[in-house]
Write an enzyme that holds these catalytic residues in place. Sequence first.
Site, PDB file in Angstrom:
ATOM      1  CB  THR A 209      -1.363   0.398   1.186  1.00 21.34           C
ATOM      2  OG1 THR A 209       0.228   0.662   2.278  1.00 21.34           O
ATOM      3  CG2 THR A 209      -1.523  -1.522   1.278  1.00 21.34           C
TER       4      THR A 209
ATOM      5  N   PRO B 116      -1.411   6.900   0.883  1.00 22.99           N
ATOM      6  CG  PRO B 116      -0.493   6.199   2.275  1.00 22.99           C
ATOM      7  CD  PRO B 116      -0.781   7.665   2.223  1.00 22.99           C
ATOM      8  CG  LEU B 117      -5.111   5.928  -2.402  1.00 24.57           C
ATOM      9  CD1 LEU B 117      -6.242   5.924  -3.489  1.00 24.57           C
ATOM     10  CD2 LEU B 117      -6.881   6.512  -1.157  1.00 24.57           C
ATOM     11  CG  HIS B 118      -3.511   1.949   3.674  1.00 23.52           C
ATOM     12  ND1 HIS B 118      -1.838   2.178   3.674  1.00 23.52           N
ATOM     13  CD2 HIS B 118      -2.919   3.558   4.349  1.00 23.52           C
ATOM     14  CE1 HIS B 118      -1.485   2.953   4.555  1.00 23.52           C
ATOM     15  NE2 HIS B 118      -1.983   3.688   4.641  1.00 23.52           N
ATOM     16  CG  ASP B 119      -8.864   0.668   4.195  1.00 21.64           C
ATOM     17  OD1 ASP B 119      -7.750  -0.479   4.836  1.00 21.64           O
ATOM     18  OD2 ASP B 119      -8.968   1.047   4.640  1.00 21.64           O
TER      19      ASP B 119
END
Length: 313
Positions: free
Chosen positions: A196, A241-244
């Site tokens: 991520t 950060p586009l984790h999900d």
Amino acid sequence: MQPRKIIIDTDPGQDDAVAILLALASPDEIDLLGITCVAGNVPLALTARNARMICELAGRPDIAVFAGCDRPLGRALVTAEHVHGKTGLDGPTLPEPQMPLQPQHAVDFIIDTVRANPPGTITLCPLGPLTNIATALARAPDIAARLQEIVLMGGAYFEVGNITPAAEFNIYVDPQAAKAVFAAGVPLVVMPLDVTHKALVTAERNAAFRNLGTPVGIAVAQMTEFFERYDREKYGSLGAPLHDPCVTAYLLAPHLFSGRHVNVEIETMSELTMGMTVADWWRVTDRPANAMFMGQIDAQGFFDLLTQRLARL
Ligand code: BDR
Ligand code: CA
């Protein structure tokens, strides 16, 4: 092919919100049966509110949203307002939700849904601490064998930690729950920080969201602008950060990700390394593999997919 039936378990959070929007934008591939909320980034009352605001933003007030566990199994709740803001969804100005919260507890919804569907047809997508999922597995152990898969955001190996030097937030908040989930024998796909932290919203990618010119595109641009300040300051990274959303993107385009099927254990004893995901990346033990632990992402492919799909809402 039939769309894949999923339940998103979440603690929105701007990146959770984008993950939900990506699922709602992809009805041919994803049948979102419900959203179950958990305490995490912010307390439960706010995550349950935020999830409904996102459904309404997407024009989907018909989605069933459930409130679940309001604290981790054995520890006090740790939240992340320092990342996500006071509401958890700071950035855009969205109206208070009008759609109702379902009366059923999230854990009961998960259990009933898995039992009511044929074995191997339900995928759980946890985007927050694993409290609801572990509680469901403890209360109804029969559901483990009925799940198709669990695809979750959590943990880290090479990136080690973001909330402590050793641990990633979702796992750190409820390590006991994480330990139970990783030991449940359910096929697991894990999107750790190693992936991520490569899914970064650059200025150009943010402009692409905004240039969609839709309420969804503009809200996503405002959300990522809000929470990028934290990662820029801390890591010097290009943007948020586009984790999900890596979780929902994996359901749509698994070829964007690569990793290793390895053993992952959760540290629950040491205060110093509490919640660490000890991934046997180099296969130096004979502990059996229990998770597909991702390491790489085609970041541009991911952002192209995300932007194209958000344009549909
Ligand atoms: C995870 O923690 C939360 O802050 C994010 O929503 C994501 O699920 C990243 O460590
Ligand atoms: Ca989250």
